[in-house]
Design a protein around this motif. Structure first.
Motif, PDB file in Angstrom:
ATOM      1  N   VAL A  46       0.865  -1.184   0.000  1.00  0.00           N
ATOM      2  CA  VAL A  46       0.000   0.000   0.000  1.00  0.00           C
ATOM      3  C   VAL A  46       0.898   1.230   0.000  1.00  0.00           C
ATOM      4  CG1 VAL A  46      -1.891  -1.166   1.176  1.00  0.00           C
ATOM      5  CG2 VAL A  46      -0.227   0.075   2.524  1.00  0.00           C
ATOM      6  N   ALA A  47       0.488   2.239  -0.750  1.00  0.00           N
ATOM      7  CA  ALA A  47       1.352   3.399  -0.936  1.00  0.00           C
ATOM      8  C   ALA A  47       0.539   4.682  -0.958  1.00  0.00           C
ATOM      9  CB  ALA A  47       2.144   3.270  -2.240  1.00  0.00           C
ATOM     10  N   GLY A  48       1.116   5.733  -0.360  1.00  0.00           N
ATOM     11  CA  GLY A  48       0.536   7.064  -0.430  1.00  0.00           C
ATOM     12  C   GLY A  48      -0.802   7.179   0.263  1.00  0.00           C
ATOM     13  N   GLY A  49      -1.618   8.114  -0.233  1.00  0.00           N
ATOM     14  CA  GLY A  49      -2.938   8.351   0.339  1.00  0.00           C
ATOM     15  C   GLY A  49      -2.979   9.598   1.194  1.00  0.00           C
ATOM     16  N   LEU A  50      -4.077   9.765   1.901  1.00  0.00           N
ATOM     17  CA  LEU A  50      -4.296  10.927   2.760  1.00  0.00           C
ATOM     18  C   LEU A  50      -4.557  10.489   4.194  1.00  0.00           C
ATOM     19  CD1 LEU A  50      -6.755  12.923   0.485  1.00  0.00           C
ATOM     20  CD2 LEU A  50      -4.394  13.552   0.933  1.00  0.00           C
ATOM     21  N   VAL A  51      -4.119  11.312   5.142  1.00  0.00           N
ATOM     22  CA  VAL A  51      -4.531  11.156   6.541  1.00  0.00           C
ATOM     23  C   VAL A  51      -5.737  12.054   6.795  1.00  0.00           C
ATOM     24  CG1 VAL A  51      -3.831  11.447   8.953  1.00  0.00           C
ATOM     25  CG2 VAL A  51      -2.203  10.590   7.276  1.00  0.00           C
ATOM     26  N   ASN A  52      -5.712  13.240   6.207  1.00  0.00           N
ATOM     27  CA  ASN A  52      -6.843  14.160   6.200  1.00  0.00           C
ATOM     28  C   ASN A  52      -6.683  15.045   4.970  1.00  0.00           C
ATOM     29  OD1 ASN A  52      -4.953  16.302   6.971  1.00  0.00           O
ATOM     30  ND2 ASN A  52      -5.043  15.400   9.024  1.00  0.00           N
ATOM     31  N   ASN A  53      -7.560  16.013   4.799  1.00  0.00           N
ATOM     32  CA  ASN A  53      -7.492  16.786   3.557  1.00  0.00           C
ATOM     33  C   ASN A  53      -6.344  17.798   3.540  1.00  0.00           C
ATOM     34  OD1 ASN A  53      -8.423  18.697   5.330  1.00  0.00           O
ATOM     35  ND2 ASN A  53     -10.359  19.071   4.258  1.00  0.00           N
ATOM     36  N   LYS A  54      -5.486  17.759   4.568  1.00  0.00           N
ATOM     37  CA  LYS A  54      -4.323  18.637   4.589  1.00  0.00           C
ATOM     38  C   LYS A  54      -3.004  17.869   4.596  1.00  0.00           C
ATOM     39  CE  LYS A  54      -6.673  22.415   7.025  1.00  0.00           C
ATOM     40  NZ  LYS A  54      -6.665  23.276   8.241  1.00  0.00           N
ATOM     41  N   ARG A  55      -3.074  16.569   4.888  1.00  0.00           N
ATOM     42  CA  ARG A  55      -1.823  15.817   4.997  1.00  0.00           C
ATOM     43  C   ARG A  55      -1.812  14.653   4.021  1.00  0.00           C
ATOM     44  NH1 ARG A  55       0.056  11.994  10.002  1.00  0.00           N
ATOM     45  NH2 ARG A  55       2.011  11.253   9.080  1.00  0.00           N
ATOM     46  N   ARG A  56      -0.915  14.720   3.074  1.00  0.00           N
ATOM     47  CA  ARG A  56      -0.772  13.673   2.062  1.00  0.00           C
ATOM     48  C   ARG A  56       0.455  12.822   2.420  1.00  0.00           C
ATOM     49  NH1 ARG A  56      -1.910  16.635  -1.720  1.00  0.00           N
ATOM     50  NH2 ARG A  56      -3.814  15.774  -2.565  1.00  0.00           N
ATOM     51  N   LEU A  57       0.403  11.526   2.098  1.00  0.00           N
ATOM     52  CA  LEU A  57       1.429  10.583   2.539  1.00  0.00           C
ATOM     53  C   LEU A  57       2.377  10.166   1.413  1.00  0.00           C
ATOM     54  CD1 LEU A  57      -0.881   8.208   4.619  1.00  0.00           C
ATOM     55  CD2 LEU A  57       0.787   9.818   5.561  1.00  0.00           C
ATOM     56  N   SER A  58       3.619   9.900   1.800  1.00  0.00           N
ATOM     57  CA  SER A  58       4.579   9.265   0.888  1.00  0.00           C
ATOM     58  C   SER A  58       4.966   7.880   1.396  1.00  0.00           C
ATOM     59  CB  SER A  58       5.848  10.120   0.766  1.00  0.00           C
ATOM     60  OG  SER A  58       6.490  10.236   2.029  1.00  0.00           O
ATOM     61  N   SER A  59       4.460   7.502   2.567  1.00  0.00           N
ATOM     62  CA  SER A  59       4.860   6.243   3.192  1.00  0.00           C
ATOM     63  C   SER A  59       4.320   5.041   2.419  1.00  0.00           C
ATOM     64  CB  SER A  59       4.372   6.187   4.636  1.00  0.00           C
ATOM     65  OG  SER A  59       2.961   6.182   4.686  1.00  0.00           O
ATOM     66  N   VAL A  60       5.079   3.942   2.498  1.00  0.00           N
ATOM     67  CA  VAL A  60       4.726   2.683   1.842  1.00  0.00           C
ATOM     68  C   VAL A  60       4.920   1.561   2.859  1.00  0.00           C
ATOM     69  CG1 VAL A  60       5.184   1.125  -0.090  1.00  0.00           C
ATOM     70  CG2 VAL A  60       5.538   3.588  -0.368  1.00  0.00           C
ATOM     71  N   GLU A  61       4.003   0.621   2.886  1.00  0.00           N
ATOM     72  CA  GLU A  61       4.161  -0.562   3.737  1.00  0.00           C
ATOM     73  C   GLU A  61       3.639  -1.779   2.990  1.00  0.00           C
ATOM     74  OE1 GLU A  61       1.480  -0.457   7.256  1.00  0.00           O
ATOM     75  OE2 GLU A  61       0.917   1.538   6.530  1.00  0.00           O
ATOM     76  N   ARG A  62       4.033  -2.944   3.461  1.00  0.00           N
ATOM     77  CA  ARG A  62       3.578  -4.156   2.799  1.00  0.00           C
ATOM     78  C   ARG A  62       3.140  -5.188   3.832  1.00  0.00           C
ATOM     79  NH1 ARG A  62       8.958  -7.161   0.238  1.00  0.00           N
ATOM     80  NH2 ARG A  62       9.903  -7.796   2.222  1.00  0.00           N
ATOM     81  N   TRP A  63       2.196  -6.031   3.397  1.00  0.00           N
ATOM     82  CA  TRP A  63       1.575  -7.032   4.280  1.00  0.00           C
ATOM     83  C   TRP A  63       1.912  -8.430   3.797  1.00  0.00           C
ATOM     84  CZ3 TRP A  63      -3.232  -9.967   3.289  1.00  0.00           C
ATOM     85  CH2 TRP A  63      -3.706 -10.645   4.426  1.00  0.00           C
ATOM     86  N   CYS A  64       2.339  -9.276   4.737  1.00  0.00           N
ATOM     87  CA  CYS A  64       2.595 -10.686   4.441  1.00  0.00           C
ATOM     88  C   CYS A  64       1.380 -11.492   4.885  1.00  0.00           C
ATOM     89  CB  CYS A  64       3.851 -11.165   5.164  1.00  0.00           C
ATOM     90  SG  CYS A  64       4.136 -12.943   4.980  1.00  0.00           S
ATOM     91  N   PRO A  65       0.614 -12.086   3.958  1.00  0.00           N
ATOM     92  CA  PRO A  65      -0.590 -12.833   4.341  1.00  0.00           C
ATOM     93  C   PRO A  65      -0.299 -14.025   5.251  1.00  0.00           C
ATOM     94  CG  PRO A  65      -0.549 -12.419   1.971  1.00  0.00           C
ATOM     95  CD  PRO A  65       0.799 -12.062   2.498  1.00  0.00           C
ATOM     96  N   ASP A  66       0.833 -14.697   5.055  1.00  0.00           N
ATOM     97  CA  ASP A  66       1.134 -15.885   5.858  1.00  0.00           C
ATOM     98  C   ASP A  66       1.388 -15.530   7.315  1.00  0.00           C
ATOM     99  OD1 ASP A  66       0.911 -17.469   3.587  1.00  0.00           O
ATOM    100  OD2 ASP A  66       3.026 -17.256   3.083  1.00  0.00           O
ATOM    101  N   ALA A  67       2.124 -14.456   7.541  1.00  0.00           N
ATOM    102  CA  ALA A  67       2.433 -14.042   8.915  1.00  0.00           C
ATOM    103  C   ALA A  67       1.412 -13.055   9.469  1.00  0.00           C
ATOM    104  CB  ALA A  67       3.821 -13.415   8.967  1.00  0.00           C
ATOM    105  N   ASN A  68       0.572 -12.494   8.595  1.00  0.00           N
ATOM    106  CA  ASN A  68      -0.394 -11.463   8.973  1.00  0.00           C
ATOM    107  C   ASN A  68       0.313 -10.306   9.678  1.00  0.00           C
ATOM    108  OD1 ASN A  68      -2.888 -10.176   9.231  1.00  0.00           O
ATOM    109  ND2 ASN A  68      -3.382 -11.218  11.145  1.00  0.00           N
ATOM    110  N   GLU A  69       1.368  -9.826   9.055  1.00  0.00           N
ATOM    111  CA  GLU A  69       2.163  -8.740   9.633  1.00  0.00           C
ATOM    112  C   GLU A  69       2.483  -7.690   8.569  1.00  0.00           C
ATOM    113  OE1 GLU A  69       4.605 -11.300  13.038  1.00  0.00           O
ATOM    114  OE2 GLU A  69       5.635 -10.602  11.229  1.00  0.00           O
ATOM    115  N   TRP A  70       2.566  -6.449   9.034  1.00  0.00           N
ATOM    116  CA  TRP A  70       2.932  -5.330   8.158  1.00  0.00           C
ATOM    117  C   TRP A  70       4.367  -4.882   8.463  1.00  0.00           C
ATOM    118  CZ3 TRP A  70      -0.060  -3.235   4.300  1.00  0.00           C
ATOM    119  CH2 TRP A  70      -1.403  -3.645   4.259  1.00  0.00           C
ATOM    120  N   GLU A  71       5.057  -4.422   7.434  1.00  0.00           N
ATOM    121  CA  GLU A  71       6.381  -3.860   7.619  1.00  0.00           C
ATOM    122  C   GLU A  71       6.548  -2.649   6.712  1.00  0.00           C
ATOM    123  OE1 GLU A  71       9.479  -6.552   6.550  1.00  0.00           O
ATOM    124  OE2 GLU A  71       8.605  -7.062   4.613  1.00  0.00           O
TER     125      GLU A  71
END
Length: 621
Positions: A438-463
């Motif tokens: 998952v990449a980018g997006g908004l936290v609210n209409n004033k703060r835009r994101l550059s952060s990226v994270e990924r999810w492992c379905p087997d471990a059910n964990e995000w990094e």
């Protein structure tokens, strides 16, 4: 446009403006006239009363109690001599078990749970305060038995679903071995069904002989037992009976199991050379009667109609299941900008000729229903990873959401997964190498994101993953040849951009790519055979050749599909729904054939929709 094609195009549907004319449910900040979907509405009368709802406020309050430590009024004593602080009111509201205990003795200061492991109790009590439960393969069994013991139904269901997806012979045998204790009936049924269909594997495991006789009997007596011959069933009985001297000497136990072996269906040679010579059978008169019954069945063929019993009936072969690809449409908004909770799957025609042979009624999709995720937010993102449909993030009232829900086709249900590290909406998601990014997006209409994270379905964990070069929202993310590509979006207000970046997990870095031919926001993208296809504004379609590293313009779609969704199905590109111009919502499903480079109106959705997900799943039928 040919007349036949015109006849099958769905009429766009005009949107209804929201009560606040300055708020658009698909927006990256301040709304602009180009994003308005309808003319200004007449300002409604102010209501005499309103109901205020603050999303997630209850969870925040409970989390503030520090997992039960702050102002606690009861201690839970576990098997590991661990003391866990909690609140009687919260325990009583969450579990009938706690409610009965506390109601019977309101003044109690501690509760003995010494039959429950400390870590499982601690995790489950933490779940009551945070709505977060970490489930691992190592701790799942203890977590499940404790959830059953404490009557925590939602936690129990979550662990059951986790284990059902991971059933193996050892897990099945462990589950059946503990069937007499606190256990999940649903998981027991799944474990028995697994044993029915994989009988030889299960009975071949050394742990099979440790099953209680009651469980072995339930397995042997099933008509659904999948075996090549009754000889396999007989061998399993003898293996279990001879595992302990006490069993071998207990004739009643042997008969209890052998009566479920359909000896009349065994080969005559096997009856004479194996069963008849077995010492345990020889010294057991009841088992001898079963052998004689089988021998008579073979010798007196003309009298078999008079000898019918359960033991003379062939076991039913389990029904063969077939896997089929279907397109799943998930969530979205209707013309009134209301969330559509219903999800459905369908199998569209894959050629224009097939569609043209349908009458006008058949041309409208008649979908099969799909269970819906328990979400109340909008502007989430939908992607497929390892044949799971994953809904991530979204906007709940005025707050970004970190929730993640996955549809599991093999169980036909939605399961809430580990939350993202960063709450976000109007972000993008895609799969590469079994991970969901998952990449980018908004936290609210004033703060835009550059952060990226990924999810492992087997471990059910995000990094966390290396951040994007720029903050961006309303972009599209697509995986191709082991890389992730983020395309278009908005970086300032609602102004679309043409930026494109690729991420290589091997080098762990983002690299600029050639820009889109035109700026795009709210586009959708798919990839096939090293080509990325982007469906943008006003029917524009682009193709990016990842080997040549260049863009080309393809034929336009027949209608607009901004904030629509696309997928690959049987080698062809399907796009459905989305905004058609500034005031209308499209309900047409279009198909692009890369071989002929043409778009065809192939079907009509049951309702106009946008802001939804469209993915291809494999389901058993």
């Amino acid at each position: 446009m040919p007349e036949a094609r015109k006849r099958k195009m769905a009429s766009p549907v005009r949107c209804i403006k929201s009560e606040n004319a300055d708020v658009d449910l698909i927006t990256d900040g301040a709304s602009t006239s180009s994003d308005r979907l309808s003319p200004e509405a007449i300002k409604p009368e102010l209501p005499s009363a309103i109901v205020h709802y603050e999303a997630g406020s209850a969870s925040r309050i409970l989390s503030g109690l520090d997992g039960g430590k702050l102002l606690s009024d009861i201690d839970l004593k576990t098997a590991d001599e661990e003391t866990i602080a909690a609140h009687k009111a919260i325990l009583s509201a969450s579990s009938d078990f706690f409610k009965r205990k506390i109601k019977a003795k309101p003044e109690m200061k501690s509760l003995d749970l010494t039959d429950c492991p400390g870590k499982a109790v601690r995790d489950l009590i933490g779940f009551l305060y945070t709505s977060r439960l970490s489930i691992t393969a190592e701790g799942a069994k203890e977590l499940l038995s404790t959830a059953v013991r404490l009557e925590l139904a939602s936690a129990q269901q979550a662990v059951e679903n986790f284990l059902k997806l991971r059933l193996t012979v050892p897990i099945v045998l462990q589950t059946l071995k503990r069937s007499q204790g606190a256990q999940s009936a649903s998981l027991l049924d799944e474990a028995r069904a697994y044993a029915f269909t994989r009988f030889v594997e299960v009975t071949g495991d050394p742990e099979f002989v440790n099953l209680p006789v009651e469980e072995v009997e339930k397995i042997l007596s099933s008509d659904l037992l999948s075996v090549e011959s009754e000889e396999e069933v007989y061998q399993a009985v003898m293996k279990w009976a001879k595992a302990e001297p006490e069993r071998a000497n207990d004739g009643s136990l042997l008969y209890q199991l052998l009566k479920h072996v359909r000896l009349p269906l065994a080969k005559p040679q096997f009856l004479l050379d194996v069963v008849q010579l077995e010492p345990l059978i020889k010294r057991n008169s009841e088992c001898q009667q079963l052998l004689e019954e089988a021998k008579r069945y073979h010798m007196l063929a003309d009298q078999r109609p008079l000898m019918q019993s359960t033991r003379t009936q062939k076991r039913q072969k389990p029904k063969r299941s077939f896997c089929k690809e279907v397109i799943a449409l998930i969530g979205g908004l209707n013309p009134a900008k209301q969330q559509i909770s219903d999800c459905f799957v369908f199998r569209p025609p894959t050629c224009e000729a097939e569609a043209s042979n349908n009458n006008s009624e058949a041309f409208v999709i008649r979908p099969d229903s799909l269970s819906s995720p328990n979400v109340a937010h909008v502007m989430y993102c939908v992607a497929k990873v390892k044949n799971l449909a994953v809904v991530s993030g979204g906007l709940d009232q005025h707050s970004a959401c970190d929730e993640v829900h996955a549809f599991i086709p093999s169980l036909d249900l939605w399961q809430q997964m580990a939350p993202m590290k960063q709450a976000r909406y109007l972000h993008a998601s895609a799969e590469v190498d079994g991970f969901l990014y998952v990449a980018g997006g908004l936290v609210n209409n004033k703060r835009r994101l550059s952060s990226v994270e990924r999810w492992c379905p087997d471990a059910n964990e995000w990094e966390d993953v290396v951040s994007l070069p720029i903050p961006i929202s309303s972009s599209c993310l697509v995986g191709c040849n082991g890389k992730i590509y983020i395309i278009g979006g908005a970086t300032t207000g609602d102004v679309p951009v043409s930026k494109v970046f690729s991420f290589d997990p091997a080098s762990d870095e983002w690299t600029p790519c050639p820009d889109l031919p035109e700026p795009e926001r709210g586009a959708s993208a798919v990839s096939a055979a090293g080509i990325i296809y982007v469906i943008g504004h006003a029917g524009r379609v682009y193709a990016f050749n990842t080997q040549l590293n260049q863009w080309s313009r393809l034929n336009d779609t027949n209608g607009g599909h901004v904030h629509g969704a696309s997928t690959i199905y049987k080698g062809k590109i399907f796009v459905a729904g989305g905004l058609h111009g500034n005031e209308y919502i499209n309900r047409t499903v279009e198909m692009y054939d890369p071989k002929t480079a043409t778009w065809s109106n192939i079907a009509i959705l049951p309702t106009p929709i946008y802001g939804h997900g469209l993915i291809t799943l494999t389901r058993e039928t």
